[in-house]
Design a protein around this motif. Structure first.
Motif, PDB file in Angstrom:
ATOM      1  N   PRO A  40      24.196  48.449  37.931  1.00  0.00           N
ATOM      2  CA  PRO A  40      25.292  47.461  37.951  1.00  0.00           C
ATOM      3  C   PRO A  40      26.063  47.355  36.635  1.00  0.00           C
ATOM      4  O   PRO A  40      26.220  46.267  36.084  1.00  0.00           O
ATOM      5  CB  PRO A  40      24.552  46.157  38.274  1.00  0.00           C
ATOM      6  CG  PRO A  40      23.215  46.341  37.642  1.00  0.00           C
ATOM      7  CD  PRO A  40      22.877  47.803  37.821  1.00  0.00           C
ATOM      8  N   PHE A  41      26.514  48.492  36.114  1.00  0.00           N
ATOM      9  CA  PHE A  41      27.305  48.492  34.888  1.00  0.00           C
ATOM     10  C   PHE A  41      28.531  49.368  35.108  1.00  0.00           C
ATOM     11  O   PHE A  41      28.440  50.442  35.716  1.00  0.00           O
ATOM     12  CB  PHE A  41      26.493  49.016  33.701  1.00  0.00           C
ATOM     13  CG  PHE A  41      25.235  48.223  33.425  1.00  0.00           C
ATOM     14  CD1 PHE A  41      25.297  46.996  32.776  1.00  0.00           C
ATOM     15  CD2 PHE A  41      24.006  48.701  33.838  1.00  0.00           C
ATOM     16  CE1 PHE A  41      24.143  46.278  32.529  1.00  0.00           C
ATOM     17  CE2 PHE A  41      22.845  47.994  33.592  1.00  0.00           C
ATOM     18  CZ  PHE A  41      22.910  46.763  32.937  1.00  0.00           C
ATOM     19  N   ALA A  42      29.670  48.919  34.596  1.00  0.00           N
ATOM     20  CA  ALA A  42      30.928  49.644  34.817  1.00  0.00           C
ATOM     21  C   ALA A  42      30.850  51.066  34.271  1.00  0.00           C
ATOM     22  O   ALA A  42      31.442  51.994  34.836  1.00  0.00           O
ATOM     23  CB  ALA A  42      32.081  48.889  34.151  1.00  0.00           C
ATOM     24  N   PHE A  43      30.081  51.256  33.177  1.00  0.00           N
ATOM     25  CA  PHE A  43      29.986  52.569  32.539  1.00  0.00           C
ATOM     26  C   PHE A  43      29.454  53.629  33.500  1.00  0.00           C
ATOM     27  O   PHE A  43      29.846  54.791  33.436  1.00  0.00           O
ATOM     28  CB  PHE A  43      29.073  52.469  31.319  1.00  0.00           C
ATOM     29  CG  PHE A  43      28.833  53.785  30.630  1.00  0.00           C
ATOM     30  CD1 PHE A  43      29.787  54.326  29.785  1.00  0.00           C
ATOM     31  CD2 PHE A  43      27.647  54.486  30.839  1.00  0.00           C
ATOM     32  CE1 PHE A  43      29.570  55.534  29.153  1.00  0.00           C
ATOM     33  CE2 PHE A  43      27.421  55.694  30.207  1.00  0.00           C
ATOM     34  CZ  PHE A  43      28.382  56.218  29.358  1.00  0.00           C
ATOM     35  N   PHE A  44      28.570  53.217  34.416  1.00  0.00           N
ATOM     36  CA  PHE A  44      27.910  54.189  35.289  1.00  0.00           C
ATOM     37  C   PHE A  44      28.675  54.442  36.593  1.00  0.00           C
ATOM     38  O   PHE A  44      28.253  55.269  37.401  1.00  0.00           O
ATOM     39  CB  PHE A  44      26.492  53.707  35.625  1.00  0.00           C
ATOM     40  CG  PHE A  44      25.593  53.651  34.423  1.00  0.00           C
ATOM     41  CD1 PHE A  44      25.173  54.810  33.789  1.00  0.00           C
ATOM     42  CD2 PHE A  44      25.179  52.424  33.913  1.00  0.00           C
ATOM     43  CE1 PHE A  44      24.351  54.754  32.671  1.00  0.00           C
ATOM     44  CE2 PHE A  44      24.358  52.369  32.797  1.00  0.00           C
ATOM     45  CZ  PHE A  44      23.948  53.531  32.176  1.00  0.00           C
TER      46      PHE A  44
END
Length: 548
Positions: free
Chosen positions: A82-86
């Motif tokens: 749940p992270f935008a980076f991934f």
């Protein structure tokens, strides 16, 4: 092999189809770059993991496994964080780059690097380890570069089967799309795991539902003949060099068939529609590859001190023969991998070792020869699997420009994984060798060199090369009957032969009754069986890594 995809009839079942497709409108505008910082960092991490897995498996169990599915699962799981980076890893083409890196590192570290350097060490020549590592590294990079140059030609078409590639693409697509296809893949994966646990080679079962039926039938017959030859004929055909002779005959005819295709005049405007690489590209790719192999063989021979052990004429002949062995070995391995999903890299290296012995090369020259030959083939086959997976994920060639760009990014990811593997092997090989941990086949090569040979072996090879050549000629370049028959004969695994023939029978009955839809279902189930078998082998083998 059919170049036109699935038509849902008996003929298509015999040929094998192109597998799943993605429509053009679902393709992204730009392919992700292998040099994107996030992808690059993750690729290096999984490459380190893949190299370690490969080294552990080949030294402790004698095999290396295809980790493409593992890489795909890692990318899929990361994309769910749940992270935008991934979020960038949710794109199937980004996942394709990750699985390309981990599988490339696994096979290169194990088969193409540690295996070759173990031969001179076991022969009592540890000073030749670094020269062998240099030669193997050049051969490894050349191996992958050649398949990058000639993938999607008449000899190695993108529409070729390449079963592990289809399995990897199906796993990625199923995770991305969900629905009925995902359930079918799950069912197949469960079946693959259960069957493997019971001792059934379910990966071979899955291949029988995807690959070329004619080629796989000969493969299955070869497996059965090798395994049960003592019972059928009262002798072990391997002791009389039957598999080796048949492979030599079939390999020489296959080489002639490839040359004929390269030199055949093309119909203007026709080949460009079917392939992204032309016959000219094929010829140039193999030609440039041969030149590099000659240069690498020269470097290996000079650094390895062969000039002091042979006459000038023999020294020059060794260089030419080593380069010839390298390119023929990778072609044989590639053809077997495309049609059957298995490749006889260990066995082809042994064949050229025996031929080198017949030519009278001294032991050190033989050790460098077999190591150099063994370094070619595995990366060729593995990268072709990855390119096949990428081809499917990129829309099965609907957008040639996008396809070529994606293929380029996969090549970059593969080279990065090779560089990681070279560094790791260079750093840790002494740790393995100090514990007497070597790829088991290295001991076979060294024992063969020490035992020597005689003209009786030459007579066996010549005698059995004749039927091998005939079978390959009759089957033609599309079916590769001789190559696949010899591949089966080189592997002592009779239950796999029975499994192949049973799977083919199920496939033909299914296609005859349900047509195109039946074949499509078998593609997904077959991919699941391969994925399940791969996952089972990976985790069970990894759990046993601490046991020698």
């Amino acid at each position: 092999m059919s170049q036109n995809g699935s038509n849902g009839n008996f003929g298509d079942a015999l040929s094998g189809g192109m597998g799943p497709q993605i429509s053009r409108e679902k393709l992204p505008e730009k392919h992700p770059s292998a040099l994107n910082p996030a992808i690059l960092v993750l690729n290096i991490i999984v490459a380190v993991l893949g190299a370690i897995i490969g080294l552990e498996l080949i030294t402790r169990l004698g095999i290396s496994t295809n980790t493409s599915i593992i890489g795909a699962l890692i990318a899929i799981l990361i994309a769910r964080l749940p992270f935008a980076f991934f979020k960038q890893f949710r794109q199937v083409n980004s996942q394709n780059l990750i699985q390309t890196a981990i599988s490339g590192a696994t096979f290169s570290a194990a088969n193409a690097l540690l295996l070759p350097i173990g031969v001179p060490y076991l022969l009592g020549k540890p000073e030749l380890v670094m020269p062998m590592l240099i030669g193997a590294s050049i051969a490894l990079l050349t191996d992958a570069t050649i398949i990058y140059w000639i993938f999607d030609t008449k000899i190695f078409p993108a529409e070729g089967t390449w079963p592990p590639g289809i399995a990897t693409a199906e796993a990625i697509l199923a995770a991305a799309k969900g629905g009925k296809k995902a359930l079918m893949l799950v069912y197949g994966t469960i079946g693959g795991i259960i069957g493997k646990h019971l001792g059934i080679p379910t990966d071979v079962f899955g291949v029988s539902w995807i690959g070329n039926v004619w080629a796989l039938t000969m493969f299955g017959v070869g497996l059965i003949m090798r395994g049960y030859s003592p019972r059928f004929f009262g002798i072990d055909i391997n002791k009389y060099y039957v598999p080796h002779g048949i492979m030599i005959g079939a390999g020489l005819v296959a080489l002639v068939q490839i040359i004929m295709i390269i030199t055949r005049k093309e119909e203007k405007g026709k080949e460009e529609v079917k392939f992204t690489r032309t016959n000219t590209d094929l010829g140039n790719g193999l030609g440039k590859g041969l030149v590099i192999y000659l240069a690498a063989a020269l470097i290996l021979a000079v650094v390895g001190g062969l000039i002091s052990q042979m006459s000038t004429g023999q020294f020059i002949f060794w260089i030419i023969f080593a380069a010839f062995a390298a390119i023929v070995s990778e072609l044989i391995v590639g053809l077997s991998a495309m049609h059957a999903g298995w490749f006889p890299a260990f066995a082809t290296a042994l064949i050229f070792l025996v031929l080198g012995m017949l030519f009278g090369f001294p032991p050190v020259a033989l050790a460098l020869l077999v190591g150099y030959t063994a370094a070619t083939g595995p990366a060729f086959a593995d990268m072709a699997y990855d390119l096949k997976a990428g081809w499917i994920l990129r829309g099965s060639g609907e957008d040639p420009e996008f396809e070529l760009e994606g293929r380029k990014q996969q090549y970059i990811a593969e080279v990065i994984s090779f560089l990681v593997a070279i560094v790791i092997v260079g750093l840790v090989y002494k740790v393995y060798f100090a514990q007497d941990l070597f790829p088991p086949v290295d001991r076979v090569y060294v024992a063969t060199i020490k035992a020597g040979t005689d003209m009786q072996v030459a007579r066996y090879l010549l005698m059995w090369a004749i039927p091998g050549a005939i079978i390959q000629f009759l089957g033609g370049p599309a079916r590769q009957l001789g190559i696949l028959f010899a591949t089966g004969l080189l592997i002592n695994y009779p239950i796999a032969g029975i499994t192949v023939l049973v799977g083919i029978a199920i496939r033909l009955i299914t296609v005859k009754r349900f047509g195109e839809e039946g074949q499509r279902q078998l593609y997904v189930l077959g991919a699941g069986f391969i994925a399940g078998a791969s996952l089972y082998s990976f985790f069970m083998s990894t759990l046993k890594l601490g046991k020698k």
